[in-house]
Scaffold this active site. Structure first.
Site, PDB file in Angstrom:
ATOM      1  CD  GLU A 136      -2.932  -0.842  -0.116  1.00  0.00           C
ATOM      2  OE1 GLU A 136      -2.956   0.261  -0.698  1.00  0.00           O
ATOM      3  OE2 GLU A 136      -3.579  -1.823  -0.508  1.00  0.00           O
ATOM      4  CD  GLN A 175      -0.933  10.271  -5.697  1.00  0.00           C
ATOM      5  OE1 GLN A 175      -0.851  11.177  -6.493  1.00  0.00           O
ATOM      6  NE2 GLN A 175      -2.059   9.635  -5.440  1.00  0.00           N
ATOM      7  CB  THR A 176       3.726   4.390  -7.106  1.00  0.00           C
ATOM      8  OG1 THR A 176       4.248   5.468  -6.340  1.00  0.00           O
ATOM      9  CG2 THR A 176       4.852   3.704  -7.849  1.00  0.00           C
ATOM     10  N   GLY A 210      10.548   7.332  -5.929  1.00  0.00           N
ATOM     11  CA  GLY A 210       9.982   8.658  -5.717  1.00  0.00           C
ATOM     12  C   GLY A 210       9.292   8.833  -4.374  1.00  0.00           C
ATOM     13  CE1 TYR A 211       5.192  13.083  -4.446  1.00  0.00           C
ATOM     14  CE2 TYR A 211       4.048  11.146  -5.251  1.00  0.00           C
ATOM     15  CZ  TYR A 211       4.211  12.510  -5.223  1.00  0.00           C
ATOM     16  OH  TYR A 211       3.390  13.300  -5.970  1.00  0.00           O
ATOM     17  CE1 TYR A 213      -6.675   2.966  -0.608  1.00  0.00           C
ATOM     18  CE2 TYR A 213      -4.311   3.064  -0.163  1.00  0.00           C
ATOM     19  CZ  TYR A 213      -5.404   2.412  -0.721  1.00  0.00           C
ATOM     20  OH  TYR A 213      -5.235   1.234  -1.358  1.00  0.00           O
ATOM     21  CG  ASP A 247      -8.094   4.238  -4.429  1.00  0.00           C
ATOM     22  OD1 ASP A 247      -9.322   4.122  -4.570  1.00  0.00           O
ATOM     23  OD2 ASP A 247      -7.283   3.718  -5.196  1.00  0.00           O
ATOM     24  CB  CYS A 292     -14.688   2.836 -13.755  1.00  0.00           C
ATOM     25  SG  CYS A 292     -15.562   4.376 -13.419  1.00  0.00           S
ATOM     26  CB  CYS A 298     -20.058   2.808 -19.636  1.00  0.00           C
ATOM     27  SG  CYS A 298     -19.156   4.243 -19.000  1.00  0.00           S
ATOM     28  CB  CYS A 348     -19.393  -0.841 -16.002  1.00  0.00           C
ATOM     29  SG  CYS A 348     -19.302  -0.473 -14.241  1.00  0.00           S
TER      30      CYS A 348
END
Length: 354
Positions: free
Chosen positions: A41, A46-47, A85-86, A124, A142, A194, A201, A204
Site C-alpha cells: 500500500e 501515487q505509483t 519517488g516520494y 486511505y 482512494d 471505469c 461503461c 461495467c
DNA sequence: TACCCGTGGCT
DNA sequence: TAGCCAAGGGT
C-alpha cells in the site's frame, strides 16, 4: 443515495466480476500478511503497479518481516527505494516498522483508528490495511474509488472539496461480507473498466446504477480544480570522479529528496535567476549538455559539469570535505533519478580514461 | 485549504 | 511536446 437492495445486488455482481477479472498482482499471492499488505500500500501511493512491483519483490527478499525492516540500516532502505519517488514514504516506512516493533510487539494493530496513528498511515492506508489485511469493513477511498463514486452518483463538486460526498457514497457499499475483497474489486474495476478516459461503461457491472453513464458523460467525472502551472528552474550538477566512484552527499531534512544520497549541485534557480556556480571543491570542470527532469511542482533543466580526477585528488577531496562520501559508479541505482540521469548522460564516456 | 513531495508511461 | 495520470500523506 441509492436503494439498499440495488446496492446489495450490484455489490455481489461486482464481486463476481472481480473473481473472474481481477488482476493477478504480486501482493495478492499467498496468505494476507499485514506487513506485506502495508508494504504494498505504501509503495502504491501515487505509483503504478508496474513501477512498484519489482521494488516490492526486492524489499521482501531483503526484509521478509516487519522486524527485519525495523532492524535495517537507514541508508540501505533509502538506497533500495531510490527511483520510486516520494522519498518521505521510505523515511516513514522505517519509522513505522520501528514503531510497530517498539509499541505493538512486532504485530500491526488491526483497528483502523490504531493504524491511523502510525507514521505514513493516512485515511486511505489505514482503511486499506484494516480491510485487506484484517477483513474489516472499512470505508476505503482512494483516487480509483473516487472516480467510480463520482460517476455512479454524478458528484459534480470538484475534488478535493467533493471528498466528503464521495466518502458518503462509498460508505453505502461497505459491508462485512468480503470486506477485504471489496475495495480491491472497486480498484480493479476503476483500472480496467471505469478508466479515467474512455471508460468501458458497456462492460461495467455497475452501469445500471451509474448516473453518469445514464447521462452519457462519464468523462466529466471526477471534476477537479485547475492545477497551478509548473514553473521551470535550472541549475548545474557536479560529477566528480576518479573513474571508479563519484562524490555524493547525504541530503538532510524532510524536504525534496531528504534522506537520499545526491550529487553536489548549484541552487535550482527560477527562470531568469542567475545560477551561482562556484567551482565545487576548487576543481576544474568540463561542461556537457543539459538534461531535463520533471518534479511534481517544477521542471528542472540541469547542466552537467564533470571533473575527472586522479585517485589521490579524489581522496583529497573526501578528506577535506567531511560531508561528502564516495559512491561506486556501479551503485548508481542508489541515487534518485534526477541524479542518476546526470551520470547516465555521461555513460558514453569512459570515465576511467584520460 | 493549498502546497509540498518523484517518477515513468501514455496521449 | 506538454499535460495527465497512478492504491496519498504531511504540514
Amino acid at each position: 443515495m441509492k436503494d439498499a437492495a440495488l446496492v446489495s445486488r450490484l455489490r455481489a455482481d461486482l464481486l463476481a466480476w472481480y473473481d473472474g477479472h481481477g488482476r493477478d498482482l504480486p501482493w495478492r499471492k499467498g496468505a494476507r500478511d499485514p506487513y506485506r499488505v502495508w508494504l504494498s500500500e505504501v509503495m502504491l501511493q501515487q505509483t503504478t503497479t508496474a513501477h512498484a512491483a519489482p521494488y516490492y519483490a526486492r524489499f521482501l527478499e531483503l526484509w521478509p518481516t516487519v522486524a527485519d525492516l525495523a532492524a535495517a540500516d537507514d541508508g540501505a532502505v533509502m538506497a533500495q527505494w531510490a527511483g520510486l519517488g516520494y522519498y518521505a514514504r521510505a523515511r516513514r516506512l522505517l519509522e513505522c516498522a520501528r514503531a510497530v516493533v517498539r509499541d505493538h510487539g512486532g504485530r500491526f494493530p488491526d483497528r483502523e483508528d490504531a493504524l491511523l496513528k502510525l507514521p505514513g498511515f493516512g485515511p486511505y492506508t489505514a482503511a486499506a490495511v484494516a480491510a485487506i489485511a484484517f477483513d474489516h469493513p472499512a470505508n476505503v477511498v482512494d483516487g480509483n474509488i473516487e472516480r467510480v463514486m463520482t460517476r455512479l452518483y454524478a458528484i459534480a463538486t470538484p475534488l478535493p472539496a467533493g471528498r466528503s460526498e464521495v466518502r458518503q457514497a462509498s460508505a453505502q457499499w461497505v459491508m462485512a461480507q468480503r470486506a477485504g475483497d471489496w475495495p480491491q474489486a472497486l480498484m480493479d474495476l476503476a483500472n480496467q473498466v471505469c478508466r479515467p478516459k474512455s471508460p468501458l461503461c458497456l462492460l461495467c457491472p455497475l452501469n445500471a446504477a451509474c448516473v453518469a453513464f445514464r447521462a452519457g458523460d462519464p468523462d466529466r467525472y471526477p471534476a477537479k480544480l485547475a492545477k497551478a502551472p509548473k514553473p521551470r528552474r535550472h541549475g548545474v550538477v557536479f560529477v566528480v570522479t576518479d573513474g571508479v566512484s563519484v562524490i555524493v552527499e547525504r541530503r538532510e531534512g524532510k524536504g525534496l529528496l531528504g534522506g537520499m544520497l545526491g550529487l553536489p549541485h548549484s541552487d535550482w534557480q527560477a527562470e531568469g535567476g542567475e545560477v551561482a556556480v562556484k567551482h565545487m571543491f576548487d576543481l576544474t570542470y568540463q561542461t556537457f549538455g543539459a538534461y531535463e527532469h520533471v518534479f511534481t511542482h517544477f521542471a528542472l533543466t540541469q547542466e552537467v559539469w564533470l571533473a575527472r580526477v586522479s585517485v589521490d585528488d579524489f581522496s583529497d577531496v573526501l578528506r577535506r570535505h567531511n560531508a561528502y562520501q564516495a559512491l561506486p559508479l556501479a551503485e548508481v541505482k542508489a541515487l534518485p533519478t534526477v541524479f542518476a540521469k546526470a551520470l547516465k548522460s555521461l555513460l558514453s564516456l569512459d570515465l576511467a580514461a584520460g
